[in-house]
Write a protein that holds these residues in place. Structure first.
Motif: not given
Length: 399
Positions: A291-296, A337-346, A367-369, A372-375
């Motif tokens: 999904s392009d955007v996730i809101i929770a 943090l897991l959302l960031e790891a999956k390529g989302y800007e949070v 979703k931006t990329k 993210n292995d570091k995250a």
């Protein structure tokens, strides 16, 4: 009406035909007035499945859109003037034609109750029983009284007389702030395609109806909403509200989030106040469908409370209230943090005042990329340090 202007009228009607074909889900009706001398002859068309039921001069017939406009153009030859209003949600298109000119104009819909005033007691001071957070705010609302009256009445915020109910002012402010927080994010979505929005654990879908109104009638975006909830009762209630409002760009399913398989691209996944790990189910689904955007907006947090431990904080976490508050922060922090790891800007923002409820955070992810292995490494280390196996991580690895 002369043949030259009948030809111009036909071209305008072809444009409306294309508009109807592209998005008849927001079509509301066609209203035609022919005149000859002082006499008027009226026609009214309404949607009946994918056809138009058209009543003219006391006779009702069913047409496809092309045949209806062909009839209207043919009928116009017998009259001096034509006024045709093509109504959509949020927009009226007026075609005026006579022997001198044919013109088409778009106007933003103004409801009959556009000038509805809100009582002095409501606007000038807080309602005593609700406290200071419950006044109408001194700002330009996104969901405006007048234009959004039908919506506000259906979701119980406005009275039949057109006034915001005193005991619903808090809720009105909340739904408007909800739209404000999503405004900039939704503007980044694709502009030339239907935006599909999935509401997980939708409940009675009040905020989804609000978002539908705003995107369709204010932002003029083509969108489609899908609501999921395991309760057949609330699904039926949502279907009834959609029917009452004429919101045909919505569908609702009594279904477990984990069992849902989309048949179309999902652009936005929303989870509002889904209890405990139901929020994780929704986040996992959003990640899986890219999904392009996730809101929770998370609700209760129980999962990590009895499972996490961190030796350096042993002296602090022996106090139950500290351990509970820390569990809330860790739960939403690790989700982010897991959302960031999956390529989302949070981004994590305060949704409403903590005076209203302590469960007041909104997680916004774009979703931006790629991943993210570091995250992801940081997330795995936290799992180890805290001795936890969060539900979001488990759901993602299950599918």
């Amino acid at each position: 009406m002369n043949k030259q202007n009948i030809s111009k009228l036909t071209l305008f009607l072809m444009g409306l035909q294309n508009r109807f074909t592209e998005n008849n889900l927001i079509f509301k009706g066609i209203y035609v007035t022919f005149t000859t001398g002082l006499k008027e002859f009226r026609g009214v068309g309404s949607l009946d499945e994918d056809k138009i039921k058209y009543n003219f001069n006391g006779r009702t017939q069913t047409y496809d859109i092309a045949s209806l406009f062909e009839k209207i153009a043919d009928d116009a030859q017998s009259y001096e003037t034509l006024s045709l209003i093509y109504k959509e949600r949020g927009t009226d298109i007026l075609i005026s034609a006579d022997n001198k000119n044919v013109k088409m104009t778009n106007t933003e819909v103004k409801d009959v109750e556009e000038e509805v005033s809100i009582s002095t007691n409501t606007t000038s001071k807080a309602v005593h029983s609700l406290g200071e957070t419950s006044t109408l705010l001194n700002r330009d609302y996104y969901i405006k009284v007048g234009k959004a009256d039908a919506l506000l009445k259906e979701i119980g915020i406005m009275s039949k007389e057109g006034k915001i109910k005193n005991d619903k002012i808090r809720k009105y402010n909340q739904i408007d702030h909800y739209v404000e927080l999503l405004e900039g994010i939704l503007d980044k979505l694709p502009k030339n395609e239907t935006i599909n929005i999935l509401d997980c654990g939708c409940g009675k879908s009040y905020l989804t109806f609000v978002l539908n109104y705003y995107l369709t009638e204010v932002k003029k975006k083509k969108c489609h909403f899908i609501g999921l909830d395991y309760s057949e009762g609330v699904i039926e209630a949502s279907k009834k509200m959609a029917k009452n409002l004429g919101y045909r760009n919505m569908e609702f399913h009594a279904l477990d989030i984990n069992d849902y398989v989309p048949d179309k691209k999902i652009h936005v996944v929303i989870s509002l106040h889904a209890c405990d790990t139901a929020t994780d189910m929704a986040l996992a689904l959003g990640i899986r469908v890219n999904s392009d955007v996730i809101i929770a907006v998370p609700c209760c947090h129980r999962e990590l409370l009895n499972s996490y431990n961190y030796e350096p904080f042993k002296g602090i976490l022996k106090h139950g209230i500290f351990k509970a508050r820390m569990a809330d922060i860790l739960t939403d922090g690790m989700r982010s943090l897991l959302l960031e790891a999956k390529g989302y800007e949070v981004s994590v923002v305060e949704y409403i005042s903590p005076l209203e409820t302590p469960k007041n955070l909104m997680i916004r992810a774009i979703k931006t990329k790629e991943e993210n292995d570091k995250a992801m490494d940081e997330y795995m280390k936290l799992m180890s340090s805290l001795n936890v196996y969060p539900a979001l991580y488990a759901y993602l690895n299950r599918y």
